[in-house]
Design a protein around this motif. Sequence first.
Motif, short mmCIF file in Angstrom:
data_model
loop_
_atom_site.label_atom_id
_atom_site.label_comp_id
_atom_site.label_asym_id
_atom_site.label_seq_id
_atom_site.Cartn_x
_atom_site.Cartn_y
_atom_site.Cartn_z
N TYR A 1 0.77 -1.25 0.00
CA TYR A 1 0.00 0.00 0.00
C TYR A 1 0.80 1.30 0.00
O TYR A 1 0.28 2.33 -0.39
N LEU A 2 2.02 1.28 0.50
CA LEU A 2 2.67 2.55 0.82
C LEU A 2 2.92 3.45 -0.40
O LEU A 2 2.68 4.65 -0.34
N ALA A 3 3.40 2.86 -1.51
CA ALA A 3 3.73 3.69 -2.67
C ALA A 3 2.49 4.45 -3.15
O ALA A 3 2.54 5.66 -3.39
N ARG A 4 1.38 3.75 -3.28
CA ARG A 4 0.18 4.42 -3.79
C ARG A 4 -0.34 5.46 -2.81
O ARG A 4 -0.82 6.53 -3.22
N PHE A 5 -0.25 5.15 -1.53
CA PHE A 5 -0.69 6.12 -0.53
C PHE A 5 0.12 7.42 -0.68
O PHE A 5 -0.45 8.52 -0.75
N LEU A 6 1.44 7.30 -0.75
CA LEU A 6 2.29 8.50 -0.81
C LEU A 6 2.15 9.22 -2.15
O LEU A 6 2.08 10.45 -2.20
N GLU A 7 2.12 8.45 -3.24
CA GLU A 7 2.00 9.09 -4.56
C GLU A 7 0.68 9.85 -4.67
O GLU A 7 0.64 10.97 -5.19
N SER A 8 -0.38 9.27 -4.16
CA SER A 8 -1.68 9.97 -4.24
C SER A 8 -1.72 11.15 -3.27
O SER A 8 -2.35 12.17 -3.55
N ALA A 9 -0.99 11.05 -2.16
CA ALA A 9 -0.92 12.19 -1.23
C ALA A 9 -0.20 13.36 -1.90
O ALA A 9 -0.57 14.53 -1.69
N GLU A 10 0.80 13.06 -2.70
CA GLU A 10 1.48 14.13 -3.44
C GLU A 10 0.51 14.85 -4.37
O GLU A 10 0.62 16.05 -4.60
N GLN A 11 -0.44 14.13 -4.92
CA GLN A 11 -1.43 14.74 -5.82
C GLN A 11 -2.50 15.53 -5.07
O GLN A 11 -3.03 16.50 -5.60
N HIS A 12 -2.85 15.09 -3.86
CA HIS A 12 -4.08 15.59 -3.25
C HIS A 12 -3.99 16.11 -1.82
O HIS A 12 -4.90 16.80 -1.37
N PHE A 13 -2.97 15.72 -1.06
CA PHE A 13 -2.95 16.08 0.36
C PHE A 13 -2.26 17.42 0.58
O PHE A 13 -1.07 17.55 0.33
N MET A 14 -3.03 18.42 1.01
CA MET A 14 -2.47 19.72 1.41
C MET A 14 -1.55 20.30 0.33
O MET A 14 -0.46 20.80 0.64
N VAL A 15 -1.99 20.22 -0.90
CA VAL A 15 -1.18 20.75 -2.00
C VAL A 15 -1.02 22.26 -1.80
O VAL A 15 -1.97 22.96 -1.49
N GLY A 16 0.21 22.74 -1.93
CA GLY A 16 0.47 24.17 -1.75
C GLY A 16 0.91 24.53 -0.34
O GLY A 16 1.30 25.66 -0.08
N GLN A 17 0.83 23.57 0.59
CA GLN A 17 1.28 23.82 1.97
C GLN A 17 2.62 23.11 2.20
O GLN A 17 3.05 22.32 1.38
N HIS A 18 3.23 23.40 3.34
CA HIS A 18 4.41 22.63 3.74
C HIS A 18 3.92 21.34 4.37
O HIS A 18 3.07 21.37 5.26
N VAL A 19 4.48 20.25 3.91
CA VAL A 19 4.04 18.94 4.40
C VAL A 19 5.26 18.12 4.81
O VAL A 19 6.29 18.15 4.14
N VAL B 1 11.35 1.45 2.01
CA VAL B 1 10.38 2.53 1.72
C VAL B 1 10.60 3.03 0.29
O VAL B 1 11.73 3.33 -0.09
N PRO B 2 9.55 3.06 -0.53
CA PRO B 2 9.72 3.43 -1.95
C PRO B 2 10.17 4.89 -2.11
O PRO B 2 9.83 5.74 -1.29
N GLN B 3 10.93 5.14 -3.16
CA GLN B 3 11.32 6.51 -3.50
C GLN B 3 10.10 7.17 -4.16
O GLN B 3 9.62 6.67 -5.15
N VAL B 4 9.66 8.25 -3.59
CA VAL B 4 8.52 8.97 -4.18
C VAL B 4 8.99 10.39 -4.46
O VAL B 4 9.59 11.03 -3.60
N ALA B 5 8.75 10.86 -5.68
CA ALA B 5 9.14 12.23 -6.03
C ALA B 5 8.26 13.21 -5.26
O ALA B 5 7.04 13.15 -5.35
N LEU B 6 8.88 14.09 -4.48
CA LEU B 6 8.12 15.01 -3.63
C LEU B 6 8.11 16.41 -4.23
O LEU B 6 9.12 16.87 -4.76
#
Length: 298
Positions: free
Chosen positions: A75-93, A105-110
């Motif tokens: 689950y982790l890769a999809r959770f993080l990749e989708s968070a990059e698209q939708h979670f608090m976009v424009g804020q510091h996260v 832990v997968p490498q996810v482009a942030l």
Amino acid sequence: PMGVCPSAIMSLLRDNFTGVLHPWARPEVLTCTSWGAPIIWDGTFNPDIAQQVAGQQNLTIGLTVFAVGRYLEKYLARFLESAEQHFMVGQHVVYYVFTERPAAVPQVALGRGRRLRVERVVQERRWQDVSMARMRTLHAALGGRLGREAHFVFCMDVDQHFSNAFGPETLADSVAQLHAWHYRWPRWFLPYERDVRSAAALSRSEGDFYYHAAVFGGSVAALRRLTAHCTRGLQRDRALGLEARWHDESHLNKFFWLHKPAKVLSPEFCWSPEIGWRPEVHRPRLLWAPKEYALVRD
Ligand code: UDP
Ligand code: MN
């Protein structure tokens, strides 16, 4: 309209993040609690204003997730990749991933202003123990670096992914998620812990809503209190040889009965596609993964 009460209007006007409010925009659902907290449904808030207000405050928002054992690969890769698209976009996260295998832990482009930290945890033997151990680990993390670098934090399950904007309209001192399977149920029927010996016990006349432990959040101080309460309750039960019906979720529900959440998220914010179509569910923000317990649990 059924969902609107005067105290809700007052608390909505006081709410910094929801960006003022149209509780009357969703007359078919409950948009405020009896204690005056907003229940936010699609259309009752203005995401652009929420974004602006949060941006002006230069907030950092934490997102914690546990990925232990087979939950990591599954689950982790999809959770993080989708968070990059939708979670608090424009804020510091700042993401906090807790796992027993940091190297996996997968490498996810942030995006800009977004960081990922990985913290090692020991792998408990039973899945129930992995789930319950989260409260104690979160309590420690909130008292450490996570608590110093974030203003608000969301704590989430990993077996889900973001499907629409989950933004600062969801922020408040303490935030609870209505459970998608139970929001229409009568109170006496909700799956709270009923064994009076348990620290999580609620009687048939107690309980406001059934909240889902897959999403909860708030300020660092409020979450320190929440995680301390749940850790104590879990320990007390264990010492008596008890395990509450839905583990940490039962204790979370007890906490929110005693300390009412300042904001409640509608089931649109964490929806189970297996429920099927419901007219009141407009734009799901998070979708549960299908339950494949045979694959991820021992
Ligand atoms: N979890 C984990 N490994 C496990 C069991 C649980 O990483 O072996 C974490 C994971 O984040 C998961 C959460 O604990 O989403 C809660 O467990 P689960 O989602 O299985 O509970 P459910 O949603 O079915 O109640
Ligand atoms: Mn889950």
